[in-house]
Write a protein that holds these residues in place. Structure first.
Motif, mmCIF file in Angstrom:
data_model
loop_
_atom_site.group_PDB
_atom_site.id
_atom_site.type_symbol
_atom_site.label_atom_id
_atom_site.label_comp_id
_atom_site.label_asym_id
_atom_site.label_seq_id
_atom_site.Cartn_x
_atom_site.Cartn_y
_atom_site.Cartn_z
ATOM 1 N N CYS A 15 0.857 -1.192 0.000
ATOM 2 C CA CYS A 15 0.000 0.000 0.000
ATOM 3 C C CYS A 15 0.890 1.238 0.000
ATOM 4 C CB CYS A 15 -0.901 -0.011 1.234
ATOM 5 S SG CYS A 15 -1.999 1.411 1.355
ATOM 6 N N GLU A 16 1.154 1.788 -1.202
ATOM 7 C CA GLU A 16 2.057 2.935 -1.305
ATOM 8 C C GLU A 16 1.514 4.034 -2.208
ATOM 9 O OE1 GLU A 16 5.715 1.250 -2.593
ATOM 10 O OE2 GLU A 16 4.886 0.398 -4.430
ATOM 11 N N GLY A 17 0.214 3.994 -2.499
ATOM 12 C CA GLY A 17 -0.420 5.091 -3.191
ATOM 13 C C GLY A 17 -0.437 5.038 -4.699
ATOM 14 N N CYS A 20 -4.276 3.765 -6.459
ATOM 15 C CA CYS A 20 -5.493 4.560 -6.272
ATOM 16 C C CYS A 20 -5.217 6.048 -6.499
ATOM 17 C CB CYS A 20 -6.067 4.322 -4.883
ATOM 18 S SG CYS A 20 -4.870 4.560 -3.534
ATOM 19 N N VAL A 21 -4.338 6.341 -7.433
ATOM 20 C CA VAL A 21 -3.937 7.729 -7.684
ATOM 21 C C VAL A 21 -5.159 8.601 -7.968
ATOM 22 C CG1 VAL A 21 -2.728 9.269 -9.273
ATOM 23 C CG2 VAL A 21 -1.630 7.160 -8.483
ATOM 24 N N GLY A 22 -5.292 9.654 -7.184
ATOM 25 C CA GLY A 22 -6.345 10.630 -7.415
ATOM 26 C C GLY A 22 -7.742 10.182 -7.056
ATOM 27 N N GLU A 23 -7.898 9.041 -6.413
ATOM 28 C CA GLU A 23 -9.235 8.529 -6.109
ATOM 29 C C GLU A 23 -9.709 9.050 -4.756
ATOM 30 O OE1 GLU A 23 -9.460 4.303 -6.630
ATOM 31 O OE2 GLU A 23 -8.736 4.395 -8.695
ATOM 32 N N MET A 24 -10.335 10.210 -4.794
ATOM 33 C CA MET A 24 -10.972 10.822 -3.629
ATOM 34 C C MET A 24 -12.346 11.325 -4.068
ATOM 35 S SD MET A 24 -7.876 13.034 -1.844
ATOM 36 C CE MET A 24 -8.946 13.659 -0.532
ATOM 37 N N PRO A 25 -13.464 10.779 -3.532
ATOM 38 C CA PRO A 25 -13.500 9.744 -2.495
ATOM 39 C C PRO A 25 -12.899 8.434 -2.989
ATOM 40 C CG PRO A 25 -15.703 10.187 -3.345
ATOM 41 C CD PRO A 25 -14.811 11.184 -3.975
ATOM 42 N N GLY A 26 -12.445 7.689 -2.053
ATOM 43 C CA GLY A 26 -11.700 6.476 -2.332
ATOM 44 C C GLY A 26 -10.493 6.440 -1.424
ATOM 45 N N MET A 27 -9.543 5.565 -1.719
ATOM 46 C CA MET A 27 -8.389 5.358 -0.844
ATOM 47 C C MET A 27 -7.182 6.198 -1.247
ATOM 48 S SD MET A 27 -9.394 3.048 1.411
ATOM 49 C CE MET A 27 -8.098 1.954 2.001
ATOM 50 N N GLY A 28 -7.329 7.027 -2.281
ATOM 51 C CA GLY A 28 -6.207 7.823 -2.764
ATOM 52 C C GLY A 28 -5.946 9.052 -1.919
ATOM 53 N N ALA A 34 0.126 12.442 -4.531
ATOM 54 C CA ALA A 34 1.565 12.692 -4.413
ATOM 55 C C ALA A 34 2.055 12.572 -2.974
ATOM 56 C CB ALA A 34 1.901 14.077 -4.969
ATOM 57 N N ASN A 35 1.339 13.168 -2.010
ATOM 58 C CA ASN A 35 1.804 13.091 -0.625
ATOM 59 C C ASN A 35 1.627 11.704 -0.033
ATOM 60 O OD1 ASN A 35 2.529 15.759 -0.725
ATOM 61 N ND2 ASN A 35 1.493 16.314 1.171
ATOM 62 N N PHE A 36 0.597 10.981 -0.442
ATOM 63 C CA PHE A 36 0.429 9.587 -0.039
ATOM 64 C C PHE A 36 1.674 8.802 -0.477
ATOM 65 C CE2 PHE A 36 -2.686 5.744 -0.813
ATOM 66 C CZ PHE A 36 -1.877 4.916 -0.063
ATOM 67 N N ILE A 37 2.059 8.956 -1.730
ATOM 68 C CA ILE A 37 3.230 8.261 -2.258
ATOM 69 C C ILE A 37 4.495 8.716 -1.537
ATOM 70 C CG2 ILE A 37 4.655 7.949 -4.325
ATOM 71 C CD1 ILE A 37 1.982 8.291 -5.947
ATOM 72 N N GLY A 237 -1.792 11.848 3.452
ATOM 73 C CA GLY A 237 -1.644 12.504 2.159
ATOM 74 C C GLY A 237 -2.945 13.011 1.583
ATOM 75 N N ARG A 238 -3.976 13.137 2.423
ATOM 76 C CA ARG A 238 -5.286 13.554 1.922
ATOM 77 C C ARG A 238 -5.594 15.031 2.187
ATOM 78 N NH1 ARG A 238 -8.663 9.184 0.646
ATOM 79 N NH2 ARG A 238 -10.577 10.290 1.218
ATOM 80 N N ILE A 239 -4.644 15.754 2.767
ATOM 81 C CA ILE A 239 -4.866 17.155 3.074
ATOM 82 C C ILE A 239 -4.007 18.032 2.165
ATOM 83 C CG2 ILE A 239 -4.666 18.925 4.849
ATOM 84 C CD1 ILE A 239 -6.863 16.973 5.403
ATOM 85 N N GLU A 240 -4.607 19.060 1.582
ATOM 86 C CA GLU A 240 -3.890 19.956 0.680
ATOM 87 C C GLU A 240 -3.323 21.149 1.451
ATOM 88 O OE1 GLU A 240 -6.069 21.016 -2.783
ATOM 89 O OE2 GLU A 240 -6.781 18.995 -3.167
ATOM 90 N N THR A 241 -2.215 20.912 2.148
ATOM 91 C CA THR A 241 -1.553 22.016 2.836
ATOM 92 C C THR A 241 -0.191 22.268 2.196
ATOM 93 O OG1 THR A 241 -0.789 20.419 4.492
ATOM 94 C CG2 THR A 241 -2.718 21.748 5.045
#
Length: 317
Positions: A15-17, A20-28, A34-37, A237-241
């Protein structure tokens, strides 16, 4: 539970991102994941830079050597705690939020890790979490959870603290939820200041945590607040800060944060035993795990979660 194919997780081998690239809602995650990865890659990079290299040794020997090194340094491995996760229907593909919480809490208790619950919209998400922890006490007596609440106005936070008083061992505010714009606008979240949070800390009879520390501004606020617990996190990696990994942030700011709190925790991207060792050497007392626990639950139920935890933290350690 639902059939596997109905879940939003792609069940990647690691599980390294990437699946599911860009899948929000979802596990991305945000920024096309990018930050998940970067979170996962950041811990690998930090381990390669800071830990003794034993690639020619069996995995069991590597584990033993790393544990011995920690003991020599007077350190111990961080405890593992379930990260607070809601939005099971939209993000995970579970049949309903209540079932998800009950399954997740029981599986986490069975695996021997500490608990967290979070809130969301509607309020039943938090209420289901409270109910699930109460139910777990039938099988796992004295179960308690860290309760993380979004940054509403203080009156609403205090109300939710009261709701959860029977199952809480820690109260926390998830400050970076403010940066989820849709959530902020929907439920009127506030950008918290040290003064706001001091009022809540003074009202809490339990240790008080601030979760979602991931900017220089957050660090400055922590130096004024001095909470019991600081949690470095970017919501997996789900927050855009800002761009970057929690491992990198811990390496850069962990010393400062540690000097202004009693305990330093970290969340997001931790996938291997070596990550725990790195975290311990940087002053971390607990790590929070989210997606790997949920993925294991969806794939193999309670047995899957137990196996996931044992893979991360060998039973003989």
């Amino acid at each position: 539970m639902l059939r596997r194919l109905e879940y939003k997780c792609h069940f990647c081998s690691t599980c390294e991102g990437l699946g599911c690239v860009g899948e929000m809602p979802g596990m991305g995650g945000a920024f096309s994941s990018a930050n998940f990865i970067e979170n996962v890659a950041g811990w690998k990079k930090l381990a390669a830079q800071t830990l003794p290299q034993t690639t020619d040794s069996p995995a069991a020997l590597q584990t033993s050597q790393l544990l011995e090194k920690l003991q020599e340094e007077g350190l111990s491995l961080p405890a593992i705690r379930l990260a607070p996760m809601t939005g099971a229907v939209e993000n995970v593909g579970y049949q309903d939020e209540r079932t998800f919480y009950f399954d997740l809490i029981i599986a986490s208790c069975s695996a021997g890790i500490r608990l967290s619950i979070g809130d969301g919209c509607p309020d039943e998400k938090l209420l289901f979490g409270i109910e699930a922890v109460k139910a777990a006490n039938q099988f796992f007596p004295k179960s308690k959870a860290a309760v993380f609440i979004k940054p509403y106005e203080n009156a609403r936070i205090l109300e939710r603290m009261e709701w959860s008083k029977d199952i809480a061992e820690i109260y926390g505010v998830d400050i970076d939820s403010y940066n989820i714009i849709t959530m902020r606008n929907k439920v009127n979240l506030e950008k918290k200041t040290a003064a706001n949070l001091k009022e809540l800390k003074a009202s809490s009879h339990l240790p008080f945590a601030v979760k979602g520390v991931f900017t220089e501004e957050d660090v400055q606020m922590i130096t004024q607040l001095k909470p019991d617990i600081v949690v470095i996190s970017n919501h997996g990696g789900r927050i855009e800060t800002r761009r970057g990994s929690t491992a990198q942030f811990l390496q850069e700011y962990g010393g400062t944060l540690k000097s202004h709190c009693d305990q330093l925790w970290v969340d997001s991207g931790i996938r291997a035993f070596q990550d725990l060792v790195v975290a311990a050497r940087l002053g971390v007392t607990e790590v929070m795990i989210g997606r790997p626990i949920v993925t294991a639950l969806c794939r193999d139920g309670v047995k899957g979660v137990i196996q996931a935890v044992h893979t991360l933290l060998p039973t003989d350690s």
